[in-house]
Scaffold this motif. Structure first.
Motif, PDB file in Angstrom:
ATOM      1  N   GLY A 174       0.773  -1.222   0.001  1.00 36.57           N
ATOM      2  CA  GLY A 174       0.162  -0.131  -0.116  1.00 36.57           C
ATOM      3  C   GLY A 174       0.909   1.305  -0.007  1.00 36.57           C
ATOM      4  O   GLY A 174       0.447   2.079  -0.713  1.00 36.57           O
ATOM      5  N   THR A 175       2.049   1.319   0.744  1.00 38.01           N
ATOM      6  CA  THR A 175       2.804   2.326   0.564  1.00 38.01           C
ATOM      7  C   THR A 175       3.493   2.572  -0.725  1.00 38.01           C
ATOM      8  O   THR A 175       3.619   3.873  -1.185  1.00 38.01           O
ATOM      9  CB  THR A 175       3.819   2.126   1.734  1.00 38.01           C
ATOM     10  N   TRP A 176       4.029   1.458  -1.113  1.00 36.88           N
ATOM     11  CA  TRP A 176       4.545   1.654  -2.529  1.00 36.88           C
ATOM     12  C   TRP A 176       3.628   2.125  -3.593  1.00 36.88           C
ATOM     13  O   TRP A 176       3.785   3.173  -4.496  1.00 36.88           O
ATOM     14  CB  TRP A 176       5.021   0.350  -2.989  1.00 36.88           C
ATOM     15  N   ARG A 177       2.424   1.803  -3.337  1.00 35.14           N
ATOM     16  CA  ARG A 177       1.069   2.252  -4.326  1.00 35.14           C
ATOM     17  C   ARG A 177       1.105   3.709  -4.101  1.00 35.14           C
ATOM     18  O   ARG A 177       0.988   4.495  -5.182  1.00 35.14           O
ATOM     19  CB  ARG A 177      -0.027   1.416  -4.282  1.00 35.14           C
ATOM     20  N   VAL A 183       6.581  -0.219  -9.747  1.00 33.60           N
ATOM     21  CA  VAL A 183       5.865  -0.323 -11.155  1.00 33.60           C
ATOM     22  C   VAL A 183       6.376  -1.499 -11.964  1.00 33.60           C
ATOM     23  O   VAL A 183       7.596  -1.831 -11.876  1.00 33.60           O
ATOM     24  CB  VAL A 183       6.097   0.813 -12.202  1.00 33.60           C
ATOM     25  N   GLY A 184       5.719  -2.459 -12.401  1.00 30.70           N
ATOM     26  CA  GLY A 184       5.992  -3.527 -13.069  1.00 30.70           C
ATOM     27  C   GLY A 184       6.300  -4.750 -12.043  1.00 30.70           C
ATOM     28  O   GLY A 184       6.599  -5.860 -12.532  1.00 30.70           O
ATOM     29  N   LEU A 185       6.313  -4.696 -10.742  1.00 29.87           N
ATOM     30  CA  LEU A 185       6.754  -5.614 -10.037  1.00 29.87           C
ATOM     31  C   LEU A 185       5.554  -6.561  -9.583  1.00 29.87           C
ATOM     32  O   LEU A 185       4.409  -5.813  -9.369  1.00 29.87           O
ATOM     33  CB  LEU A 185       7.335  -5.045  -8.531  1.00 29.87           C
ATOM     34  N   VAL A 186       5.747  -7.700  -9.542  1.00 29.71           N
ATOM     35  CA  VAL A 186       4.831  -8.696  -8.994  1.00 29.71           C
ATOM     36  C   VAL A 186       5.213  -9.645  -7.848  1.00 29.71           C
ATOM     37  O   VAL A 186       6.459 -10.098  -7.979  1.00 29.71           O
ATOM     38  CB  VAL A 186       4.115  -9.511 -10.167  1.00 29.71           C
ATOM     39  N   LEU A 187       4.476  -9.716  -6.997  1.00 26.83           N
ATOM     40  CA  LEU A 187       5.020 -10.875  -5.833  1.00 26.83           C
ATOM     41  C   LEU A 187       3.977 -11.971  -5.803  1.00 26.83           C
ATOM     42  O   LEU A 187       2.987 -11.843  -5.625  1.00 26.83           O
ATOM     43  CB  LEU A 187       4.853 -10.008  -4.523  1.00 26.83           C
ATOM     44  N   GLU A 188       4.722 -13.011  -5.780  1.00 22.94           N
ATOM     45  CA  GLU A 188       4.007 -14.609  -5.658  1.00 22.94           C
ATOM     46  C   GLU A 188       4.297 -15.116  -4.297  1.00 22.94           C
ATOM     47  O   GLU A 188       5.604 -15.305  -4.218  1.00 22.94           O
ATOM     48  CB  GLU A 188       4.439 -15.226  -6.832  1.00 22.94           C
ATOM     49  N   VAL A 189       3.519 -15.386  -3.572  1.00 21.52           N
ATOM     50  CA  VAL A 189       3.726 -15.704  -2.274  1.00 21.52           C
ATOM     51  C   VAL A 189       3.248 -17.242  -2.120  1.00 21.52           C
ATOM     52  O   VAL A 189       1.918 -17.628  -2.148  1.00 21.52           O
ATOM     53  CB  VAL A 189       2.938 -14.928  -1.199  1.00 21.52           C
ATOM     54  N   GLY A 190       4.262 -18.154  -1.978  1.00 21.85           N
ATOM     55  CA  GLY A 190       3.931 -19.521  -1.514  1.00 21.85           C
ATOM     56  C   GLY A 190       3.079 -20.303  -2.386  1.00 21.85           C
ATOM     57  O   GLY A 190       2.416 -21.088  -2.080  1.00 21.85           O
ATOM     58  N   ARG A 192       0.290 -19.163  -3.336  1.00 26.06           N
ATOM     59  CA  ARG A 192      -1.395 -19.030  -2.918  1.00 26.06           C
ATOM     60  C   ARG A 192      -1.611 -17.556  -3.137  1.00 26.06           C
ATOM     61  O   ARG A 192      -2.996 -17.297  -3.169  1.00 26.06           O
ATOM     62  CB  ARG A 192      -1.377 -19.486  -1.591  1.00 26.06           C
ATOM     63  N   ARG A 193      -0.764 -16.697  -3.179  1.00 27.96           N
ATOM     64  CA  ARG A 193      -1.146 -15.300  -3.323  1.00 27.96           C
ATOM     65  C   ARG A 193      -0.438 -14.532  -4.225  1.00 27.96           C
ATOM     66  O   ARG A 193       0.861 -14.574  -4.486  1.00 27.96           O
ATOM     67  CB  ARG A 193      -0.927 -14.632  -2.089  1.00 27.96           C
ATOM     68  N   LEU A 194      -1.100 -13.787  -5.115  1.00 25.51           N
ATOM     69  CA  LEU A 194      -0.213 -13.011  -6.200  1.00 25.51           C
ATOM     70  C   LEU A 194      -0.685 -11.544  -5.905  1.00 25.51           C
ATOM     71  O   LEU A 194      -1.851 -11.087  -5.676  1.00 25.51           O
ATOM     72  CB  LEU A 194      -0.744 -13.467  -7.580  1.00 25.51           C
ATOM     73  N   VAL A 195       0.381 -10.686  -5.921  1.00 23.70           N
ATOM     74  CA  VAL A 195       0.357  -9.050  -5.649  1.00 23.70           C
ATOM     75  C   VAL A 195       0.856  -8.530  -6.904  1.00 23.70           C
ATOM     76  O   VAL A 195       1.968  -8.598  -6.882  1.00 23.70           O
ATOM     77  CB  VAL A 195       0.862  -8.816  -4.194  1.00 23.70           C
ATOM     78  N   VAL A 196       0.188  -7.784  -7.423  1.00 27.07           N
ATOM     79  CA  VAL A 196       0.276  -7.059  -8.617  1.00 27.07           C
ATOM     80  C   VAL A 196       0.447  -5.535  -7.874  1.00 27.07           C
ATOM     81  O   VAL A 196      -0.633  -4.918  -7.373  1.00 27.07           O
ATOM     82  CB  VAL A 196      -0.284  -7.003  -9.579  1.00 27.07           C
ATOM     83  N   VAL A 197       1.738  -5.068  -7.966  1.00 26.24           N
ATOM     84  CA  VAL A 197       1.969  -3.702  -7.083  1.00 26.24           C
ATOM     85  C   VAL A 197       1.122  -2.452  -7.631  1.00 26.24           C
ATOM     86  O   VAL A 197       0.547  -1.667  -6.819  1.00 26.24           O
ATOM     87  CB  VAL A 197       3.542  -3.376  -6.891  1.00 26.24           C
ATOM     88  N   GLN A 198       1.341  -2.313  -9.051  1.00 30.25           N
ATOM     89  CA  GLN A 198       0.775  -1.217  -9.725  1.00 30.25           C
ATOM     90  C   GLN A 198      -0.104  -2.151 -11.018  1.00 30.25           C
ATOM     91  O   GLN A 198       0.523  -2.469 -11.913  1.00 30.25           O
ATOM     92  CB  GLN A 198       1.713  -0.243 -10.354  1.00 30.25           C
ATOM     93  N   GLU A 199      -1.408  -2.011 -10.890  1.00 32.87           N
ATOM     94  CA  GLU A 199      -2.255  -2.742 -11.656  1.00 32.87           C
ATOM     95  C   GLU A 199      -2.271  -2.503 -13.077  1.00 32.87           C
ATOM     96  O   GLU A 199      -2.232  -3.417 -13.973  1.00 32.87           O
ATOM     97  CB  GLU A 199      -3.687  -2.518 -11.118  1.00 32.87           C
TER      98      GLU A 199
END
Length: 238
Positions: A174-177, A183-190, A192-199
């Motif tokens: 949320g702070t990054w956003r 920008v362009g960063l995606v986090l894949e967690v275990g 089970r969870r995909l976080v696209v930082v900037q949609e």
């Protein structure tokens, strides 16, 4: 489930567990080791202990505000906060241990004695956000769990409850956003969870790993246990 979706009693218990976790690692730290470097650039372990102690005192001020209605800021200013930590870092190891123990006990007493209706009273964080006094449970949880790791003497992100890790990741992203970073960063967690930082941005980098490893990386504490993206530096969080 996010941390703030839990019942208040559960949130306070997690904050207390984090305080006990910090106390355990602090007790394992020899006096001669206080001068050693922490995991935070420019801070010794003395700085970390001073910060955690003074953070409890600052949260007590917010709870006084909630209880009385008289505005009592966490800190007079960022400069005063920084000076307090620097001066605290000059205390003896025994004094720092006492600072932590005494302010933690004071904070717990404030929580136990706060009237029920005061938990919804609005107070201001150090970042200027207006939040209910119940937010102090999250504010303290974040501090004690992360800074135990920062002591660098055995604290691990893997020991932090998943509900805290999930909410930390939400806070960080949320702070990054808000800052327009990641920008362009995606986090894949275990898996089970995909976080696209900037949609709306095309993907240029992916960081993958267990929840604890991804949160460790995102918080700026190093790339330990990642399966992809370990060579990339995270955007600044705080």
């Amino acid at each position: 489930m996010a941390f703030n979706d839990l019942d208040l009693a559960e949130r306070l218990d997690i904050a207390r567990e984090g305080t006990a976790y910090f106390a355990q690692r602090l007790a394992a730290l020899a006096d001669a080791e206080f001068d050693g470097a922490s995991l935070l650039d420019g801070w010794s372990r003395r700085h970390v202990v001073a910060h955690v102690g003074y953070n409890a005192a600052a949260l007590c001020r917010l709870l006084d505000w909630a209880a009385t209605g008289v505005e009592t800021p966490m800190y007079e200013s960022r400069e005063v906060r920084a000076r307090e930590i620097d001066e605290g870092a000059t205390l003896s190891s025994g004094s720092l241990r006492n600072l932590f123990a005494q302010t933690a006990a004071q904070l717990d007493a404030k929580w136990r004695n706060l009237p029920g209706d005061a938990w919804n009273a609005e107070v201001r964080t150090a970042q200027g956000r207006m939040v209910p006094a119940s937010e102090t449970a999250w504010m303290r949880s974040r501090e004690v769990w992360i800074h135990t790791v920062d002591l660098g003497n055995g604290g691990r992100f893997e020991d932090i409850p998943d509900v805290v890790l999930d909410s930390l990741l939400d806070d960080i992203v949320g702070t990054w956003r808000r800052k327009g970073e990641g920008v362009g960063l995606v986090l894949e967690v275990g898996g089970r969870r995909l976080v696209v930082v900037q949609e709306d941005a095309p993907v240029t980098a992916t960081v993958t790993g267990p929840l604890a490893s991804v949160v460790r990386w995102a918080s700026g504490r190093g790339a330990v246990g990642l399966t992809a993206g370990a060579d990339r530096l995270p955007p600044r969080w705080l």
